[in-house]
Design a protein around this motif. Structure first.
Motif, mmCIF file in Angstrom:
data_model
loop_
_atom_site.group_PDB
_atom_site.id
_atom_site.type_symbol
_atom_site.label_atom_id
_atom_site.label_comp_id
_atom_site.label_asym_id
_atom_site.label_seq_id
_atom_site.Cartn_x
_atom_site.Cartn_y
_atom_site.Cartn_z
ATOM 1 N N ASN A 2 0.834 -1.201 0.000
ATOM 2 C CA ASN A 2 0.000 0.000 0.000
ATOM 3 C C ASN A 2 0.872 1.257 0.000
ATOM 4 N N ILE A 3 0.520 2.124 -0.861
ATOM 5 C CA ILE A 3 1.302 3.344 -1.049
ATOM 6 C C ILE A 3 0.365 4.544 -0.974
ATOM 7 N N THR A 4 0.867 5.569 -0.317
ATOM 8 C CA THR A 4 0.156 6.852 -0.344
ATOM 9 C C THR A 4 1.054 7.867 -1.042
ATOM 10 N N LEU A 5 0.519 8.484 -2.042
ATOM 11 C CA LEU A 5 1.289 9.489 -2.778
ATOM 12 C C LEU A 5 0.856 10.887 -2.340
ATOM 13 N N TYR A 6 1.869 11.721 -2.119
ATOM 14 C CA TYR A 6 1.610 13.054 -1.577
ATOM 15 C C TYR A 6 2.167 14.132 -2.500
ATOM 16 N N ASN A 7 1.629 15.291 -2.290
ATOM 17 C CA ASN A 7 2.284 16.515 -2.763
ATOM 18 C C ASN A 7 2.864 17.189 -1.523
ATOM 19 N N MET A 8 4.163 17.217 -1.440
ATOM 20 C CA MET A 8 4.850 17.729 -0.257
ATOM 21 C C MET A 8 5.432 19.108 -0.574
ATOM 22 N N THR A 9 5.232 20.047 0.320
ATOM 23 C CA THR A 9 5.637 21.431 0.027
ATOM 24 C C THR A 9 6.714 21.957 0.965
ATOM 25 N N SER A 10 7.246 21.115 1.807
ATOM 26 C CA SER A 10 8.244 21.593 2.773
ATOM 27 C C SER A 10 9.650 21.433 2.210
ATOM 28 N N GLU A 11 10.604 22.000 2.958
ATOM 29 C CA GLU A 11 11.990 21.811 2.590
ATOM 30 C C GLU A 11 12.375 20.350 2.803
ATOM 31 N N ALA A 12 13.373 19.919 2.083
ATOM 32 C CA ALA A 12 13.789 18.527 2.190
ATOM 33 C C ALA A 12 14.325 18.206 3.580
ATOM 34 N N ASN A 13 14.908 19.226 4.242
ATOM 35 C CA ASN A 13 15.488 18.965 5.560
ATOM 36 C C ASN A 13 14.527 19.339 6.687
ATOM 37 N N CYS A 14 13.258 19.350 6.376
ATOM 38 C CA CYS A 14 12.258 19.717 7.373
ATOM 39 C C CYS A 14 11.787 18.471 8.112
ATOM 40 N N ILE A 15 11.622 18.622 9.402
ATOM 41 C CA ILE A 15 11.011 17.561 10.201
ATOM 42 C C ILE A 15 9.583 17.998 10.489
ATOM 43 N N GLY A 16 8.636 17.215 10.027
ATOM 44 C CA GLY A 16 7.239 17.615 10.145
ATOM 45 C C GLY A 16 6.780 18.276 8.860
ATOM 46 N N LYS A 17 6.945 17.565 7.803
ATOM 47 C CA LYS A 17 6.694 18.146 6.476
ATOM 48 C C LYS A 17 5.200 18.370 6.250
ATOM 49 N N THR A 18 4.930 19.369 5.486
ATOM 50 C CA THR A 18 3.561 19.646 5.072
ATOM 51 C C THR A 18 3.291 18.882 3.783
ATOM 52 N N TYR A 23 -2.985 10.666 -3.833
ATOM 53 C CA TYR A 23 -3.586 9.333 -3.970
ATOM 54 C C TYR A 23 -3.432 8.625 -2.623
ATOM 55 N N PRO A 24 -4.478 8.684 -1.798
ATOM 56 C CA PRO A 24 -4.347 8.147 -0.430
ATOM 57 C C PRO A 24 -4.055 6.652 -0.404
ATOM 58 N N THR A 25 -4.659 5.935 -1.249
ATOM 59 C CA THR A 25 -4.440 4.481 -1.207
ATOM 60 C C THR A 25 -4.207 3.977 -2.624
ATOM 61 N N MET A 26 -3.013 3.529 -2.817
ATOM 62 C CA MET A 26 -2.685 2.917 -4.101
ATOM 63 C C MET A 26 -1.958 1.614 -3.821
ATOM 64 N N THR A 27 -2.073 0.756 -4.768
ATOM 65 C CA THR A 27 -1.416 -0.541 -4.623
ATOM 66 C C THR A 27 -0.331 -0.661 -5.691
ATOM 67 N N ILE A 41 8.900 1.399 -7.153
ATOM 68 C CA ILE A 41 7.568 0.831 -7.016
ATOM 69 C C ILE A 41 6.851 0.940 -8.351
ATOM 70 N N THR A 42 6.282 -0.156 -8.776
ATOM 71 C CA THR A 42 5.497 -0.157 -10.009
ATOM 72 C C THR A 42 4.015 -0.090 -9.657
ATOM 73 N N ILE A 43 3.369 0.889 -10.214
ATOM 74 C CA ILE A 43 1.938 1.031 -9.959
ATOM 75 C C ILE A 43 1.220 1.250 -11.280
ATOM 76 N N GLU A 44 -0.067 1.056 -11.209
ATOM 77 C CA GLU A 44 -0.877 1.299 -12.396
ATOM 78 C C GLU A 44 -1.441 2.714 -12.306
ATOM 79 N N TYR A 57 4.448 7.414 0.957
ATOM 80 C CA TYR A 57 4.583 6.611 2.166
ATOM 81 C C TYR A 57 4.289 5.168 1.799
ATOM 82 N N ILE A 58 5.173 4.298 2.195
ATOM 83 C CA ILE A 58 4.987 2.865 1.932
ATOM 84 C C ILE A 58 4.696 2.195 3.268
#
Lengths: 146, 615
Positions: A2-18, A23-27, A41-44, A57-58
């Motif tokens: 199960n994979i969740t795909l995000y759009n992340m807008t924080s800095e790469a070195n941020c702890i607590g990223k926004t 895609y909340p649930t993808m396989t 990861i291969t997804i459709e 997130y995996i």
């Protein structure tokens, strides 16, 4: 997996990223010869539909990943290349850790000189007078005699 | 947090009414206006009068009494009032005559008087609300105004007035903007537009009717503090009382006199030239924060706060009255003595005991101290008692307290301890002091003086403990000579009189009893015609400054915007990462992350060492 795909807008070195789940649930499934820290990861899905996805997130690995690349394998199938984000994956343990801070935005001791403050070559100058001047002049005559 | 900025204000009018951006022929050149420079002396549109301070209640009547005007301004401005309750300060204002139907450029009734100045003020406290500190301006708010300028410009129908504000933060232009006003057919001035800027003065002036209370929107001042997220606006109501007596508006920003409307365009002020007095500089990063604790090793960690060297206090020594006599004569006493000493019969009488009458005089010098005298007594010269008299002195050592100063931190950081301090001590010279001896301390200077020798010791006292003492000599020796009897003695009186305002000695040398050594009861066998005691040349310090002063050289910090946000400030504090926000750089960590591989743990520690941002 199960994979969740995000759009992340924080800095790469941020702890607590926004991040916003695109895609909340993808396989998907792990491609051969992939590592946990740099999985592929291969997804459709269509590559165009993933244009805003830069983070994932995996669930099986319990880790967050930066999406480093998305490669179209064939129509409707893409490979997502990831790199583990250790700061976000172990955020709780990190934030509970006690450390010696070297530099901090709000928690500092400005009486330490670590060379990070620069000064111009021209100093300010000012003077402070003492309140009372030495007084008026007086003759002193010293003579011998009794 | 303390903060400060400066602002330049300007104003010009476009007679063509073309507005901002096409100011083809402005009467006042905005670039020069803040410097009070004439753009064209031949025009009537710009009449600078430096230090010509207008009265806010009646600008028509000018006073030539500069101090009176300043005093009035001081009374009528509200420094110390929180911004939320009033205008921050006036610095630039203009007077617009609200006369109906202006039609002729030559009609001075329809001209506007525009005043502006460059001043500074220190804003302190949190941004909301600001608290304006009055301290730097006590006594004279114009102290920091290099110039006050006045201009007179026509404000005719259809003209466009353009005001602008430049805001500088630590010398860097951070914002600018302006407003456009049109002059209406009734002489009123209406704001018709603005250039985008976050710190501005907005004024909207309508036609006012006597006895009418206007709404809050009649006068609006907006500004946005540097780094603030929002622009704050404050409004003021206009109250007219029959056109005769006018109460100040709610925020001291607008008043009217007859048909005149005085508007204050200055929104804030700030540091114009903070180099002139860094003691008043705001500290850009003097926030409270946890400090590292002293201590370590086997030490107690307790630092003694007081030097074990106490101030010795007054010296009570004898020496006066046994073999010698000390007087504090005035010039008339010396003249009388000189005349008596060179009277033929007295000379012969004295020479029965010494070779020269002058040998009875051990020293005649000038001291920069008023001496405590006793009774007026006849002057004794050896066995001879003169008829001339002088006040007798029975105290050899005198103490003078020059007072105490306190030096505060400027930056609230280690930079304060990079300051250099030079203490000037009259009759001694300049000496360096350590920052640790000065910063945050009360520094007192006391002098102890020996009136016989002129030697002085200056004690530098920090919090009741002596941290340094320095010796010098403050006596100006008046030369005595037997070259020419009466002429020379008379000359001495003149020299001595001049010496009172003249010379003395300085230097770091140990005090020397020059007077006693060079002229004494030990008479010379030779009647040398040129004996003297003391010398003029060495006593140059008499021409110097008589007040001790401390010169402070303060490092001039170059602080980029949001430095702590980008790279943080030095910390070296042990704490939990979860307690931190923003940029965090870790000196040392031992992370225990459940399930993390060794490679991942190493990466975590590397990332923490190179700096992370904790949301």
């Amino acid at each position: 997996m199960n994979i969740t795909l995000y759009n992340m807008t924080s800095e790469a070195n941020c702890i607590g990223k926004t991040k916003t789940a695109v895609y909340p649930t993808m396989t998907g499934y792990l491609r051969n010869e992939s590592s946990r820290n740099n999985p592929v990861i291969t997804i459709e899905a269509s590559a165009g539909g993933l244009s805003t996805c830069n983070y994932m997130y995996i669930e099986e690995f319990n880790r967050y990943y930066f999406v480093t690349d998305i490669v179209s394998v064939r129509t409707g199938v893409v490979d997502i290349y990831g790199k583990v984000d250790v700061l976000e994956s172990f955020k709780t343990d990190i934030l509970n850790s006690k450390v010696i801070l070297k530099r901090q935005r709000d928690n500092w001791n400005l009486y330490l000189d670590d060379g990070s403050f620069l000064t111009y070559c021209n100093d300010y100058m000012y003077t402070v007078n003492f309140p009372t001047a030495i007084g008026s002049d007086t003759y002193v005559l010293v003579t011998a005699g009794y | 947090m303390a903060y400060g900025w400066k602002a330049h204000y300007g104003y010009y009018i476009d007679p063509n009414g073309t507005g901002h951006g096409t100011l083809a022929s402005p009467y006042l050149d905005g670039k020069n206006i803040s410097d009070c420079i004439l753009t064209d002396k031949n025009t009537k549109y710009f009449i600078p009068e430096v230090d010509d301070l207008p009265q806010p209640h009646n600008v028509v009547a000018h006073s030539t009494d500069r101090e009176l005007m300043r005093e009035r301004f001081r009374d009528e401005r509200h420094i110390g009032t929180p911004v939320s309750q009033g205008i921050t300060d006036w610095r630039y204002f203009s007077l617009f005559p609200a006369q109906p139907s202006p039609s002729s450029i030559n009609d001075q009734d329809y001209w506007s008087y525009i005043y502006w100045s460059m001043c500074q003020i220190t804003l302190e406290g949190n941004y909301s609300p600001f608290t304006i500190v009055d301290q730097p301006y006590k006594g004279n708010p114009f102290r920091w105004c290099p110039k006050l300028c006045k201009a007179m410009v026509p404000t005719l129908y259809g003209h466009v007035a353009y005001t602008f504000v430049y805001l500088y933060e630590w010398g860097k232009l951070i914002d600018q903007g302006g407003n456009l006003y049109t002059v209406g057919s009734t002489g009123s001035i209406t704001r018709v537009g603005s250039q985008s800027f976050s710190a501005e003065s907005r004024i909207r002036i309508n036609s006012f009717t006597s006895g009418t209370s206007y709404g809050a929107a009649d006068f609006v001042v907006c500004y946005k503090a540097p780094n603030a997220q929002t622009t704050s606006c404050y409004s003021v109501q206009v109250n007219l009382n029959g056109g005769a007596v006018y109460s100040w508006a709610v925020f001291n920003g607008l008043t009217t006199v007859n048909n005149y409307v005085v508007t204050y365009l200055g929104v804030d002020n700030g540091q114009y030239d903070f180099k002139s007095d860094p003691g008043e500089d705001p500290d850009p990063y003097a926030q409270t924060g946890e400090k590292s604790k002293p201590g370590g090793g086997g030490g107690t960690g307790v630092i003694p706060g007081i030097s074990p060297t106490p101030y010795p206090g007054s010296v009570d020594l004898l020496g006066v009255g046994a073999f010698i006599n000390v007087y504090t004569p005035n010039a008339a006493d010396l003249l009388a003595l000189a005349g008596e000493m060179w009277a033929p019969n007295v000379v012969e009488l004295i020479k029965g005991y010494v070779l020269q009458p002058m040998d009875s005089i051990i020293s005649l010098h000038v001291m920069p101290w008023p001496l405590v005298g006793g009774q007026r007594m006849p002057i004794k010269l050896g066995f001879y008692t003169a008829t001339a008299t002088a006040i007798e002195v029975d105290q050899q050592y005198y103490e003078h307290d020059c007072g105490t100063i306190h030096i505060d931190e400027i930056w609230g950081s280690y930079l304060d301890y990079k300051c250099r301090f030079s203490l000037f001590l009259p009759f001694i010279g300049s000496i360096p002091l350590q920052p640790e001896d000065v910063i945050g301390k009360d520094i007192t200077v006391k002098y102890m003086m020996n009136i016989l020798t002129g030697s002085v010791v200056a004690y530098v006292i920090r919090d009741d403990a002596v941290i340094a003492n320095f010796g010098g000599n403050c006596s100006f020796q008046i030369p005595l000579t037997g070259a020419d009897k009466s002429n020379l003695i008379s000359g001495i009186i003149g020299v001595a009189g001049a010496a009172v305002n003249g010379l003395a000695t300085g230097g770091m040398t140990a005090p020397v009893a020059a007077g006693i050594a060079s002229s004494s009861l030990n008479t010379a066998m030779s009647k040398t015609t040129y004996q003297k005691a003391g010398g003029l040349g060495a006593n140059t310090a008499y021409m110097g400054i008589r007040t001790p002063y401390l010169t402070v050289y303060v490092p001039n910090m170059c602080l980029p915007d949001d430095q702590n946000g980008f790279i943080g400030y030095p910390s070296y504090i042990t704490d939990t990462l979860g307690n931190q926000r923003g940029y965090t750089e870790v000196y040392k960590s031992h992370i225990h992350a459940s399930g993390a591989s060794e490679e991942e743990l190493i990466e975590i520690e590397n990332l923490l060492s190179s700096g992370v941002i904790i949301a």
